[in-house]
Design an enzyme around this catalytic site. Structure first.
Site, PDB file in Angstrom:
ATOM      1  N   HIS A   5       0.830  -1.205   0.000  1.00 57.31           N
ATOM      2  CA  HIS A   5       0.000   0.000   0.000  1.00 57.31           C
ATOM      3  C   HIS A   5       0.861   1.252   0.000  1.00 57.31           C
ATOM      4  O   HIS A   5       2.045   1.195   0.281  1.00 57.31           O
ATOM      5  CB  HIS A   5      -0.974   0.023   1.193  1.00 57.31           C
ATOM      6  CG  HIS A   5      -0.314   0.149   2.529  1.00 57.31           C
ATOM      7  ND1 HIS A   5      -0.112  -0.923   3.358  1.00 57.31           N
ATOM      8  CD2 HIS A   5       0.182   1.222   3.192  1.00 57.31           C
ATOM      9  CE1 HIS A   5       0.475  -0.519   4.470  1.00 57.31           C
ATOM     10  NE2 HIS A   5       0.671   0.785   4.384  1.00 57.31           N
ATOM     11  N   GLU A  56      -3.670   3.564   1.751  1.00 60.69           N
ATOM     12  CA  GLU A  56      -4.016   3.736   3.162  1.00 60.69           C
ATOM     13  C   GLU A  56      -4.221   5.221   3.414  1.00 60.69           C
ATOM     14  O   GLU A  56      -3.290   6.012   3.254  1.00 60.69           O
ATOM     15  CB  GLU A  56      -2.885   3.216   4.055  1.00 60.69           C
ATOM     16  CG  GLU A  56      -3.068   3.523   5.527  1.00 60.69           C
ATOM     17  CD  GLU A  56      -1.830   3.174   6.353  1.00 60.69           C
ATOM     18  OE1 GLU A  56      -1.651   3.818   7.402  1.00 60.69           O
ATOM     19  OE2 GLU A  56      -1.040   2.289   5.951  1.00 60.69           O
ATOM     20  N   HIS A  74       2.902  11.637  -7.601  1.00 56.66           N
ATOM     21  CA  HIS A  74       1.500  11.346  -7.852  1.00 56.66           C
ATOM     22  C   HIS A  74       1.246   9.849  -7.745  1.00 56.66           C
ATOM     23  O   HIS A  74       2.171   9.050  -7.745  1.00 56.66           O
ATOM     24  CB  HIS A  74       1.074  11.840  -9.242  1.00 56.66           C
ATOM     25  CG  HIS A  74       1.874  11.232 -10.353  1.00 56.66           C
ATOM     26  ND1 HIS A  74       3.008  11.836 -10.861  1.00 56.66           N
ATOM     27  CD2 HIS A  74       1.734  10.075 -11.043  1.00 56.66           C
ATOM     28  CE1 HIS A  74       3.512  11.072 -11.812  1.00 56.66           C
ATOM     29  NE2 HIS A  74       2.761   9.990 -11.945  1.00 56.66           N
ATOM     30  N   GLU A 122      -2.600  10.790 -11.397  1.00 53.95           N
ATOM     31  CA  GLU A 122      -2.455  10.766 -12.851  1.00 53.95           C
ATOM     32  C   GLU A 122      -3.339   9.662 -13.414  1.00 53.95           C
ATOM     33  O   GLU A 122      -3.354   8.544 -12.906  1.00 53.95           O
ATOM     34  CB  GLU A 122      -1.000  10.488 -13.239  1.00 53.95           C
ATOM     35  CG  GLU A 122      -0.773  10.446 -14.739  1.00 53.95           C
ATOM     36  CD  GLU A 122       0.665  10.142 -15.109  1.00 53.95           C
ATOM     37  OE1 GLU A 122       1.038  10.461 -16.248  1.00 53.95           O
ATOM     38  OE2 GLU A 122       1.410   9.577 -14.280  1.00 53.95           O
TER      39      GLU A 122
END
Length: 143
Positions: A5, A56, A74, A122
């Protein structure tokens, strides 16, 4: 090893959940309050954590502002129809910060949206991004 994550600190958990779940179509996988530490964790993504990387969202109770710094770039999401996706995001109140179109110096079709915290996401039109080999060849030719 595999990527599990990415953690983002958020100033308003409900706004962030609305953006990631309602606007970007992710699912809330799990959420838990930690009263002793005064924070809440919410995990969102497109599939179960056993098979997919997720995001998260960390909400520190009472904190309503963060300095994002200039090192963060990003999150990237692949989409089948970037123009339609951007239109849906706009209709739902999302902030498109770069309209869909080819990236500078390339053919990959991209767009950028911004979440309620200022994080950039993005969008990449699936099938338009070059292979790593093509990118290396292009970079080598440009040197």
């Amino acid at each position: 090893m595999r990527l599990l994550h990415t953690m983002l600190r958020v100033k308003n958990l409900e706004e962030s959940l609305k953006f990631y779940c309602d606007i970007l179509g992710m699912k809330l996988i799990r959420q838990k309050d930690y009263p002793g530490g005064k924070f809440t964790l919410a995990f969102v993504g497109y599939g179960d954590e056993s098979d997919n990387a997720v995001i998260e969202l960390t909400y520190n109770w009472g904190v309503d502002s963060y300095d994002l710094g200039d090192a963060y770039g990003h999150i990237a999401l692949g989409v089948d129809d970037i123009y339609g996706t951007c239109e849906k995001i706009r209709e739902q109140g999302g902030n498109i910060t770069r309209e869909p179109g080819p990236m500078k110096h390339g053919t990959t079709v991209i767009a950028f949206v911004e979440d309620p915290n200022g994080y950039k996401v993005e969008l990449i039109q699936i099938g338009t991004q070059g292979s790593a080999k093509q990118e290396r060849e292009t970079a080598g030719a440009a040197s």
